[in-house]
Scaffold this active site. Structure first.
Site, PDB file in Angstrom:
ATOM      1  N   HIS A  44       0.823  -1.215   0.000  1.00 14.32           N
ATOM      2  CA  HIS A  44       0.000   0.000   0.000  1.00 14.32           C
ATOM      3  C   HIS A  44       0.854   1.261   0.000  1.00 14.32           C
ATOM      4  O   HIS A  44       2.009   1.237   0.415  1.00 14.32           O
ATOM      5  CB  HIS A  44      -0.869   0.084   1.267  1.00 14.32           C
TER       6      HIS A  44
ATOM      7  N   HIS B 264       0.771   4.564   2.190  1.00 23.19           N
ATOM      8  CA  HIS B 264       0.180   5.096   3.421  1.00 23.19           C
ATOM      9  C   HIS B 264       0.334   6.613   3.461  1.00 23.19           C
ATOM     10  O   HIS B 264       1.124   7.192   2.706  1.00 23.19           O
ATOM     11  CB  HIS B 264       0.814   4.425   4.642  1.00 23.19           C
TER      12      HIS B 264
ATOM     13  N   HIS C  39      -3.935   3.981   5.158  1.00 22.46           N
ATOM     14  CA  HIS C  39      -3.811   3.980   3.699  1.00 22.46           C
ATOM     15  C   HIS C  39      -4.141   5.377   3.167  1.00 22.46           C
ATOM     16  O   HIS C  39      -5.065   6.032   3.659  1.00 22.46           O
ATOM     17  CB  HIS C  39      -4.795   2.981   3.074  1.00 22.46           C
TER      18      HIS C  39
ATOM     19  N   HIS D  57     -11.683   0.683   1.876  1.00 23.85           N
ATOM     20  CA  HIS D  57     -10.587  -0.129   1.365  1.00 23.85           C
ATOM     21  C   HIS D  57     -11.067  -1.089   0.277  1.00 23.85           C
ATOM     22  O   HIS D  57     -12.172  -1.628   0.360  1.00 23.85           O
ATOM     23  CB  HIS D  57      -9.956  -0.915   2.516  1.00 23.85           C
TER      24      HIS D  57
ATOM     25  N   HIS E 231      -9.111   2.867  -1.650  1.00 23.52           N
ATOM     26  CA  HIS E 231      -8.232   3.979  -1.315  1.00 23.52           C
ATOM     27  C   HIS E 231      -7.258   4.198  -2.475  1.00 23.52           C
ATOM     28  O   HIS E 231      -6.898   3.235  -3.164  1.00 23.52           O
ATOM     29  CB  HIS E 231      -7.425   3.648  -0.055  1.00 23.52           C
TER      30      HIS E 231
ATOM     31  N   ASP F 238      -4.364   1.784  -2.294  1.00 23.81           N
ATOM     32  CA  ASP F 238      -4.583   0.337  -2.330  1.00 23.81           C
ATOM     33  C   ASP F 238      -3.972  -0.293  -3.579  1.00 23.81           C
ATOM     34  O   ASP F 238      -4.561  -0.272  -4.654  1.00 23.81           O
ATOM     35  CB  ASP F 238      -6.090   0.027  -2.292  1.00 23.81           C
TER      36      ASP F 238
ATOM     37  N   HIS G 146       3.260  -5.474   3.989  1.00 23.66           N
ATOM     38  CA  HIS G 146       2.693  -6.084   5.195  1.00 23.66           C
ATOM     39  C   HIS G 146       3.102  -7.548   5.348  1.00 23.66           C
ATOM     40  O   HIS G 146       3.503  -8.205   4.386  1.00 23.66           O
ATOM     41  CB  HIS G 146       1.168  -5.985   5.152  1.00 23.66           C
TER      42      HIS G 146
ATOM     43  N   ARG H  98       3.151  -4.262   9.656  1.00 26.68           N
ATOM     44  CA  ARG H  98       3.869  -3.550   8.603  1.00 26.68           C
ATOM     45  C   ARG H  98       5.334  -3.959   8.682  1.00 26.68           C
ATOM     46  O   ARG H  98       6.015  -3.617   9.632  1.00 26.68           O
ATOM     47  CB  ARG H  98       3.710  -2.045   8.821  1.00 26.68           C
TER      48      ARG H  98
HETATM   49 CU    CU Z   1      -0.585  -0.899   4.312  1.00 27.24          CU
HETATM   50 ZN    ZN Z   2      -6.795   0.641   1.751  1.00 27.32          ZN
END
Ligand code: CU
Ligand code: ZN
Length: 154
Positions: free
Chosen positions: A41, A43, A58, A66, A75, A78, A115, A138
């Site tokens: 992602h 962030h 995110h 999401h 997002h 994403d 992640h 993370r």
């Molecule tokens: Cu993430």
């Molecule tokens: Zn997301």
């Protein structure tokens, strides 16, 4: 994220804007954890003062839920999952229509995060799925810097 895997990952992610709705994101990661899918992602911030977890949620400038990168409801940050092989390596690229390196929703100065687990792309059936995809800890994060290249950090 403070766990045993938090300092194990190295690698590079590059983000290249080719057109307004065409951004190519390429990655080459080592020691990226167990084989399989790992959430990937952008962030909101590049604040790593408390490790990757201080980088915020995110990136979501349009106040959506999401989802996966192909979904309408998602997002901006994403990007789905990357595939890590048995050697802990992941290499690949994707093209995204929402990620931008310029304009009001630029991702420069934000962060890329990998992640520990798989992103369920908002289809997990619980509230957390519509927030984070249940992708877990993370394990690596790095700032997206202005050169268009992003170096990993812990
Ligand atoms: Cu993430
Ligand atoms: Zn997301």
């Amino acid at each position: 994220d403070g766990g045993p895997e938090s300092s194990c990952c190295t690698g590079t992610v590059t983000v290249e804007q080719r057109d307004w709705d065409e951004c190519v994101i390429a990655w080459d990661l080592q020691n990226a954890g167990k084989a399989g899918l790992h959430g990937f992602h952008i962030h909101e911030t590049a604040d790593f003062s408390q490790g990757c977890k201080s980088a915020g949620p995110h990136y979501n400038p349009f106040d959506r839920e999401h989802g996966g990168p192909e979904d309408e409801e998602r997002h901006v940050g994403d990007l789905g999952n990357v595939v890590v092989d048995e050697a802990g390596r992941s290499r690949g690229s994707l093209t995204d229509r929402l990620v931008k390196l310029y304009g009001k929703t630029s991702v420069v100065g934000r962060s890329v995060i990998v992640h520990a687990g798989e992103d369920d792309l908002g289809r997990g059936g619980d509230a957390e799925s519509r927030l984070t995809g249940n992708a877990g800890a993370r394990i690596a994060c790095g700032e997206i810097v202005d050169s268009g290249a992003k170096r990993r950090r812990g």
